[in-house]
Design an enzyme around this catalytic site. Structure first.
Site, PDB file in Angstrom:
ATOM      1  N   SER A  70      -7.686   5.489   0.490  1.00 17.61           N
ATOM      2  CA  SER A  70      -7.245   6.088   1.752  1.00 17.61           C
ATOM      3  C   SER A  70      -5.917   5.557   2.264  1.00 17.61           C
ATOM      4  O   SER A  70      -5.390   6.095   3.252  1.00 17.61           O
ATOM      5  CB  SER A  70      -8.325   5.906   2.827  1.00 17.61           C
ATOM      6  OG  SER A  70      -9.383   6.816   2.617  1.00 17.61           O
ATOM      7  N   SER A 103     -10.772   8.024   8.301  1.00 14.51           N
ATOM      8  CA  SER A 103     -10.525   8.240   6.869  1.00 14.51           C
ATOM      9  C   SER A 103     -11.325   9.422   6.318  1.00 14.51           C
ATOM     10  O   SER A 103     -12.053   9.301   5.326  1.00 14.51           O
ATOM     11  CB  SER A 103     -10.828   6.974   6.061  1.00 14.51           C
ATOM     12  OG  SER A 103      -9.782   6.040   6.171  1.00 14.51           O
ATOM     13  N   LYS A 161      -3.287   8.182   2.653  1.00 13.04           N
ATOM     14  CA  LYS A 161      -3.187   9.052   3.827  1.00 13.04           C
ATOM     15  C   LYS A 161      -1.847   8.887   4.538  1.00 13.04           C
ATOM     16  O   LYS A 161      -1.391   9.816   5.208  1.00 13.04           O
ATOM     17  CB  LYS A 161      -4.338   8.779   4.793  1.00 13.04           C
ATOM     18  CG  LYS A 161      -5.675   9.371   4.354  1.00 13.04           C
ATOM     19  CD  LYS A 161      -6.749   9.127   5.403  1.00 13.04           C
ATOM     20  CE  LYS A 161      -8.038   9.860   5.045  1.00 13.04           C
ATOM     21  NZ  LYS A 161      -8.668   9.348   3.817  1.00 13.04           N
ATOM     22  N   ALA A 171     -10.471   2.089   0.366  1.00 15.22           N
ATOM     23  CA  ALA A 171     -11.541   1.502  -0.441  1.00 15.22           C
ATOM     24  C   ALA A 171     -12.029   2.495  -1.481  1.00 15.22           C
ATOM     25  O   ALA A 171     -12.320   3.649  -1.158  1.00 15.22           O
ATOM     26  CB  ALA A 171     -12.719   1.079   0.435  1.00 15.22           C
ATOM     27  N   TRP A 202      -6.082  10.554  -5.770  1.00 14.46           N
ATOM     28  CA  TRP A 202      -5.840   9.258  -5.123  1.00 14.46           C
ATOM     29  C   TRP A 202      -7.120   8.435  -4.938  1.00 14.46           C
ATOM     30  O   TRP A 202      -7.068   7.324  -4.419  1.00 14.46           O
ATOM     31  CB  TRP A 202      -5.143   9.457  -3.777  1.00 14.46           C
ATOM     32  CG  TRP A 202      -5.941  10.246  -2.769  1.00 14.46           C
ATOM     33  CD1 TRP A 202      -6.782   9.746  -1.810  1.00 14.46           C
ATOM     34  CD2 TRP A 202      -5.966  11.673  -2.608  1.00 14.46           C
ATOM     35  NE1 TRP A 202      -7.329  10.751  -1.071  1.00 14.46           N
ATOM     36  CE2 TRP A 202      -6.838  11.941  -1.528  1.00 14.46           C
ATOM     37  CE3 TRP A 202      -5.324  12.725  -3.256  1.00 14.46           C
ATOM     38  CZ2 TRP A 202      -7.096  13.249  -1.092  1.00 14.46           C
ATOM     39  CZ3 TRP A 202      -5.585  14.021  -2.823  1.00 14.46           C
ATOM     40  CH2 TRP A 202      -6.452  14.285  -1.758  1.00 14.46           C
ATOM     41  N   SER A 229      -8.110  15.413   4.360  1.00 19.36           N
ATOM     42  CA  SER A 229      -7.024  15.189   3.398  1.00 19.36           C
ATOM     43  C   SER A 229      -6.988  16.308   2.367  1.00 19.36           C
ATOM     44  O   SER A 229      -5.910  16.818   2.006  1.00 19.36           O
ATOM     45  CB  SER A 229      -7.214  13.854   2.665  1.00 19.36           C
ATOM     46  OG  SER A 229      -7.197  12.758   3.534  1.00 19.36           O
TER      47      SER A 229
END
Length: 255
Positions: free
Chosen positions: A49, A99, A52, A198, A143, A104
Site C-alpha cells: 500500500s 488502505s 498508493k 503490508a 503492487w 485503488s
C-alpha cells in the site's frame, strides 16, 4: 558523504531496532544525500500500500480524483474486502487512511493498462514492472505480492521527487497527495507525511518529515517474525517501530 559516515557510525546507538527490521534509511530531501542507512536497503520487495502515494499522484493528475472527498465510490459485492472497514462508501481520504484496495483498483482501471504503466515508468518507481504474474492481474494487483518491486533506497529516490515536485504531474496532484498522507499530529516537532504497507510478511512505513524549512525522506522495511503479534498488520508494526525510533534518528541527522 561526511554526514553518511557520521550517521553509520551511530548504528550502535539504535540497539532498540526490531530484530525483524530489514532496513531503515533517511535522506536529505534537499540534495538527495543518504544521511542514514541501516541494514539491507537495496532489497526489492512488494511496495504493497505504499504504492498508493504513486497511485494518488497518477489519479489526481489524470483528473479521476478531485479533492479529499470526491469522488466517493460505493462498495459493491465482489470487491476486495479483506477488512470490514472496506465494506463502505469510500472517498480519497478514507482510501488512503484505511488502505482500501478496491478503491485503488478502480483508479488503476480508470487509467487503463497503457497509461498506468506509463506513469509507473515515468516515476521510475522501483523496477516499474506492472505486468503482474500468473496469479495477479497487473492492472489491479501488480503492487501487492506480484511483479512490482521497490527497495528502501528506491523509495527515498521516489519520495524525493515527490517532495521536490519533479515527477511532471499537476501541482494539484502534489498538493492533494500531501494532504492525504499528512499524519494527524507532529512528532518530535516534525510534520510527517507517510504511508504504511503490508504484504507477503513485509511491513513498510515510508514518507517525509519537515520542520523549519528542512525535509527528510524516510523508509522503514521490516519482516514479521514469530515474536510479533499476528493480529497486527506488518505495516503498523513498521510504523510504530519507526515512530518510536524517530526522535533519536532525526536527532542524529538533523544538525
Amino acid at each position: 558523504m561526511k554526514n553518511y559516515l557520521a550517521c553509520t557510525g551511530l548504528i550502535s546507538l539504535f540497539s532498540m531496532a526490531h530484530a525483524a527490521e530489514i532496513c531503515t534509511a533517511i535522506a536529505d530531501a534537499g540534495n538527495g544525500a543518504i544521511v542514514l542507512q541501516r541494514g539491507d536497503c537495496r532489497k526489492q520487495v512488494t511496495p504493497a500500500s505504499t504504492f498508493k502515494i504513486a497511485i494518488s499522484l497518477m489519479a489526481y493528475d489524470a483528473g479521476f480524483l478531485k479533492n479529499e472527498h470526491a469522488p466517493e465510490l460505493p462498495y459493491q459485492p465482489g470487491y476486495v474486502a479483506w477488512l470490514d472497514s472496506w465494506k463502505h462508501p469510500t472517498n480519497p481520504q478514507k482510501w488512503m487512511q484505511d488502505s482500501v484496495v478496491w478503491y485503488s483498483q478502480n483508479l488503476t482501471r480508470s487509467l487503463g493498462r497503457e497509461r498506468f504503466a506509463a506513469y509507473t515508468r515515468k516515476f521510475d518507481y522501483g523496477n516499474a514492472n506492472v505486468a503482474g504474474d500468473a496469479e495477479h492481474d497487473g492492472l489491479t494487483m501488480s503492487w501487492i505480492s506480484s511483479s512490482l518491486r521497490i527497495s528502501p533506497l528506491e523509495q527515498l529516490s521516489f519520495l524525493g521527487k515527490v517532495v521536490n515536485r519533479q515527477l511532471d504531474v499537476t501541482q494539484h496532484a502534489y498538493a492533494m497527495t500531501a494532504a492525504l498522507t499528512k499524519q494527524d499530529k507532529p512528532l518530535a516537532g516534525w510534520e510527517l507525511h507517510a504511508k504504511t504497507g503490508a504484504a507477503s510478511g513485509y511491513g513498510w512505513y515510508v514518507g517525509w518529515a519537515s520542520s523549519k524549512g528542512k525535509t527528510y525522506t524516510f523508509a522503514r522495511l521490516m519482516r514479521r517474525d514469530e515474536s510479533d503479534p499476528q493480529n497486527v498488520s506488518a505495516g503498523i508494526l513498521a510504523r510504530d517501530g519507526f515512530m518510536a525510533d524517530f526522535p533519536a534518528l532525526i536527532g542524529s541527522v538533523a544538525r
